[in-house]
Design a protein around this motif. Sequence first.
Motif, PDB file in Angstrom:
ATOM      1  N   ARG A 217       0.851  -1.187   0.000  1.00 28.03           N
ATOM      2  CA  ARG A 217       0.000   0.000   0.000  1.00 28.03           C
ATOM      3  C   ARG A 217       0.882   1.230   0.000  1.00 28.03           C
ATOM      4  O   ARG A 217       1.873   1.296   0.723  1.00 28.03           O
ATOM      5  CB  ARG A 217      -0.927   0.015   1.220  1.00 28.03           C
ATOM      6  N   ALA A 221      -2.149   4.411  -3.676  1.00 28.04           N
ATOM      7  CA  ALA A 221      -2.390   3.176  -4.424  1.00 28.04           C
ATOM      8  C   ALA A 221      -2.339   1.974  -3.488  1.00 28.04           C
ATOM      9  O   ALA A 221      -1.698   2.009  -2.432  1.00 28.04           O
ATOM     10  CB  ALA A 221      -1.363   3.012  -5.542  1.00 28.04           C
ATOM     11  N   LYS A 222      -3.021   0.916  -3.898  1.00 29.09           N
ATOM     12  CA  LYS A 222      -2.986  -0.368  -3.211  1.00 29.09           C
ATOM     13  C   LYS A 222      -2.482  -1.403  -4.203  1.00 29.09           C
ATOM     14  O   LYS A 222      -2.797  -1.337  -5.388  1.00 29.09           O
ATOM     15  CB  LYS A 222      -4.381  -0.743  -2.720  1.00 29.09           C
ATOM     16  N   VAL A 223      -1.674  -2.364  -3.732  1.00 30.86           N
ATOM     17  CA  VAL A 223      -1.129  -3.402  -4.599  1.00 30.86           C
ATOM     18  C   VAL A 223      -1.676  -4.754  -4.151  1.00 30.86           C
ATOM     19  O   VAL A 223      -1.587  -5.101  -2.969  1.00 30.86           O
ATOM     20  CB  VAL A 223       0.414  -3.418  -4.578  1.00 30.86           C
ATOM     21  N   LYS A 238      -1.675  -3.010  -9.340  1.00 26.65           N
ATOM     22  CA  LYS A 238      -1.631  -1.722  -8.661  1.00 26.65           C
ATOM     23  C   LYS A 238      -2.927  -0.984  -8.950  1.00 26.65           C
ATOM     24  O   LYS A 238      -3.265  -0.735 -10.116  1.00 26.65           O
ATOM     25  CB  LYS A 238      -0.419  -0.914  -9.138  1.00 26.65           C
ATOM     26  N   ILE A 240      -5.292   2.377  -8.400  1.00 25.81           N
ATOM     27  CA  ILE A 240      -5.261   3.804  -8.072  1.00 25.81           C
ATOM     28  C   ILE A 240      -6.672   4.363  -8.189  1.00 25.81           C
ATOM     29  O   ILE A 240      -7.327   4.190  -9.218  1.00 25.81           O
ATOM     30  CB  ILE A 240      -4.319   4.577  -9.019  1.00 25.81           C
ATOM     31  N   GLU A 257       4.191   7.011 -15.406  1.00 21.43           N
ATOM     32  CA  GLU A 257       4.407   5.690 -14.821  1.00 21.43           C
ATOM     33  C   GLU A 257       4.039   4.594 -15.813  1.00 21.43           C
ATOM     34  O   GLU A 257       4.738   3.587 -15.934  1.00 21.43           O
ATOM     35  CB  GLU A 257       3.593   5.543 -13.539  1.00 21.43           C
ATOM     36  N   ASN A 338      11.651  -0.126  -2.776  1.00 20.73           N
ATOM     37  CA  ASN A 338      11.407  -0.270  -4.210  1.00 20.73           C
ATOM     38  C   ASN A 338      12.375  -1.224  -4.896  1.00 20.73           C
ATOM     39  O   ASN A 338      12.360  -1.327  -6.117  1.00 20.73           O
ATOM     40  CB  ASN A 338      11.472   1.098  -4.896  1.00 20.73           C
ATOM     41  N   THR A 350      10.918  -1.313  -8.893  1.00 20.92           N
ATOM     42  CA  THR A 350       9.502  -1.109  -9.148  1.00 20.92           C
ATOM     43  C   THR A 350       9.105   0.304  -8.745  1.00 20.92           C
ATOM     44  O   THR A 350       9.916   1.063  -8.216  1.00 20.92           O
ATOM     45  CB  THR A 350       8.656  -2.148  -8.379  1.00 20.92           C
ATOM     46  N   ASP A 351       7.858   0.660  -9.004  1.00 19.81           N
ATOM     47  CA  ASP A 351       7.261   1.949  -8.642  1.00 19.81           C
ATOM     48  C   ASP A 351       7.916   3.094  -9.410  1.00 19.81           C
ATOM     49  O   ASP A 351       8.910   3.679  -8.972  1.00 19.81           O
ATOM     50  CB  ASP A 351       7.359   2.198  -7.138  1.00 19.81           C
TER      51      ASP A 351
END
Length: 550
Positions: A217, A221-223, A238, A240, A257, A338, A350-351
């Motif tokens: 999280r 955003a939540k993953v 992911k 959003i 992104e 990350n 990532t991210d």
Amino acid sequence: MMRLPWVCWSECVREVGWQTLYCGLNACERLAAAHQLLSPTYPSLDVIIAAPGCNRRLFPNVPAAPGMPCTGEDRSIYRRGARRWRKLYRVNGHIFQAKRFNRRAFCAYCQDRIWGLGRQGFKCIQCKLLVHKKCHKLVQKPCSNEHVDPIEVKDDANGESTLGRAASVRSRAEPEPPLPETPPAPVAAPVRNEDLEPGSQRQYSLEDFELIRVIGRGSYAKVLMVELKRTKRVYAMKVIKKALVTDDEDIDWVQTEKHVFETASNHPFLVGLHSCFQTPSRLFFVIEFVRGGDLMFHMQRQRRLPEEHARFYAAEISLALHFLHERGVIYRDLKLDNVLLDHEGHIKLTDYGMCKEGVRPGDTTSTFCGTPNYIAPEILRGEEYGFSVDWWALGVLTYEMLAGRSPFDISHAADNPDQNTEDYLFQVILEKTIRIPRSLSVKAASVLKGFLNKSPSERLGCGEGGFLDIVSHPFFKSIEWEMLEQKQVVPPFKPRLEGERDLANFPPEFTDEPVHLTPDNDTEIADIDQSEFEGFEYVNPLLMSLEDCV
């Protein structure tokens, strides 16, 4: 109240081992267990709660229930998120912010249309006045702090826009109120596979995936871990909320992104993109699922890494950053959180929400952004910067891997509120001389000094040799770079995994969350301009062809 010394930790580890000490316990419970084990040796100790490697914050209590936070415990101190500080321009009471206009908009000063690529104009965040960048300093009417009624824009018979009568009689010296923008276009219903003509690209929707578990999280955003029902392959998703993408800069970052995810799909050390789709309330990135957890999770359990491990990870991260730099992307958010480990032990970054794309050699940018502990001095000084900020962040991360702490740890900061602020941290980054632990080798100390040079022109990786200076540094002498890039070097550590869905390397604070999406709010959806997200859908053609072979 006494601080629990590290010698206590070492005795506790010898007594029960790291695996037992950390398994299923939060920061408070770990130290409570240590206190019970060590009270015969240290009878004067109170129950002292801390988290190793996390600035040694203290919480003088125990949690109400297992897995619950202590009173006063803020989990954000363990995984501090990156942020962007927005640039504001103050003129005559107005507070202007750069804005992207993808529909008709006209300058309230010169009455000409605002057009172009990127963020072409300025918008007052108080009265919503729209002006060209070149005109914002010429605005003479003070801001009223109230929303200005818009002037109607009409289309003539030839389809060209004309201003109403009120606009035509105003003098150039008095600014025009902002013009209305076209109403939002509704989002088209998701296209189902069976509705597509032969040869057309497949589109995905939420119905194609089974939601399995929350694995992360962020600030917006939540993953989730998900399974594609048709192929039974596991991915990360992911999610959003569109309502949190509040302005044009946020929309630009989401698009950036997405573009970087597409670019990253071609590199072994970057998390790639499977597909993108949307609903009226949310945006969805379906990306590779990396099972080994992140370096923050592993560092909290090992405190520090052997030099060989740190060298391996730093080399693979260097290759990933170099790949992005060659394609005009500044990463800007390198940190332990990350850096993921795959099932073999190789890293994957990532991210990409903080990335800046379209940067050519010699170009610079000036956005103040990043995770506080990793922000380079040139950003804090307000200077224009380029790829140098990523090599600084790699220096901070390598220091953390080798020393088990940040190079900017402040002794007894928790006891002094004035030293426990971001402003004080930034002052330390700018002014403090970084001390290299004597336990490190000469080569390790040299590479840290190279990456953590406060002058970007003299920093390792930023000179005339560029990336070759990193490759040829004595610290990386044992690295076979070509074999490493082809993933032919055996990683020094392989995460223990019992299956494809094993989540042992993910923090329980995420995986224990309920795995459902909150119901849509119709009122909230009505306020979303859906036209801003047109063209968001995407399917990676390479991954799609692999699935067709299943």
